[in-house]
Design a protein around this motif. Sequence first.
Motif, short mmCIF file in Angstrom:
data_model
loop_
_atom_site.label_atom_id
_atom_site.label_comp_id
_atom_site.label_asym_id
_atom_site.label_seq_id
_atom_site.Cartn_x
_atom_site.Cartn_y
_atom_site.Cartn_z
N HIS A 160 0.92 -1.21 -0.09
CA HIS A 160 -0.19 0.04 -0.04
C HIS A 160 1.01 1.40 0.24
O HIS A 160 2.00 1.30 0.88
N PRO A 162 0.10 4.74 0.67
CA PRO A 162 -1.23 5.56 0.99
C PRO A 162 -1.12 7.13 0.67
O PRO A 162 -1.95 7.58 0.32
N GLY A 165 -2.35 6.56 -2.78
CA GLY A 165 -3.69 6.17 -2.99
C GLY A 165 -3.50 4.90 -4.12
O GLY A 165 -4.38 4.47 -4.55
N VAL A 166 -2.30 3.93 -3.93
CA VAL A 166 -2.09 2.92 -4.68
C VAL A 166 -1.94 1.68 -3.87
O VAL A 166 -1.37 1.59 -2.93
N LEU A 167 -2.64 0.65 -4.24
CA LEU A 167 -2.68 -0.74 -3.48
C LEU A 167 -2.28 -1.65 -4.50
O LEU A 167 -2.92 -1.94 -5.72
N PRO A 203 -8.08 2.37 -1.58
CA PRO A 203 -7.20 3.09 -2.59
C PRO A 203 -7.92 3.67 -3.72
O PRO A 203 -9.01 3.26 -3.97
N SER A 204 -7.38 4.59 -4.30
CA SER A 204 -7.89 5.18 -5.66
C SER A 204 -7.44 4.25 -6.90
O SER A 204 -7.96 4.40 -7.84
N ALA A 206 -6.10 0.33 -7.51
CA ALA A 206 -5.46 -0.92 -7.19
C ALA A 206 -5.05 -1.94 -8.25
O ALA A 206 -5.64 -2.00 -9.49
N THR A 218 -12.45 3.00 -7.34
CA THR A 218 -11.86 1.77 -7.10
C THR A 218 -12.16 1.57 -5.61
O THR A 218 -12.61 0.34 -5.24
N ALA A 219 -12.13 2.43 -4.63
CA ALA A 219 -12.59 2.12 -3.10
C ALA A 219 -13.91 1.38 -3.15
O ALA A 219 -14.05 0.35 -2.46
#
Length: 233
Positions: A160, A162, A165-167, A203-204, A206, A218-219
């Motif tokens: 992640h 944070p 916003g990337v996972l 996340p925004s 994924a 995304t979330a």
Amino acid sequence: MDLVEVLPQRLHMLRFPIGQAYLWQDGEALTLIDAGHAGSAAPVEEAVRSLGLDPRRLERIVLTHCHRDHVGAADELAGRWGAQVVAHRLDAPVVRGELPVPEPVLLDWELPLYEHGLTVPPAPPTRVDLEVEDGEVLPFGDGAVVVHAPGHTAGSIGIHLPRHGVLFTGDCIAGVGRVMLGVFNVDGAQARASFRRLAELAPSVACFGHGDPLTQDTAATLLAAAASEPSLP
């Protein structure tokens, strides 16, 4: 192999015939999330150069889990460019070849898919320079948080970022046709719990081990997909 831009100047997907890896940029410093199957080191290097980047700046390869389509090229890439290989403590012995790859508990509909997935060559024993645990922070992406996400394998992890916003979900979550629980799990109940935990990070972007990255709604999409999974295997 296809090279797909996910975030300009930051993130690209490297899509192989089976599975995919991701290249993250911190300026000229590079991190690979997974490495593709054995024999794909040359296409990975070609992709890096095509972006005007230097493979010698590959600082680390983070393995989301121990399966052949994610680990295969890591040893060659790390040996050639001096990158650090990172894996969770529980999957590290499998990556190194000290323990066998764990067998999944297959559902009936997964059987033909599993045979197809084994068409890539086995991964060679690969060194692991850094064994990580849940919550550790790696020095890329302005602080990359390791999220232990067992179920696909015992040592599966998400990564992640944070601040961006990337996972990266590894194979815990798939985006093939729809967002869903990944297949070929050693523990279905654990995998579903990990799916929910990753979704709750909201996340925004994924990035899945299989399937196109999710970059819109995304979330909400992840949470809805996780909620639709039954709590029992």
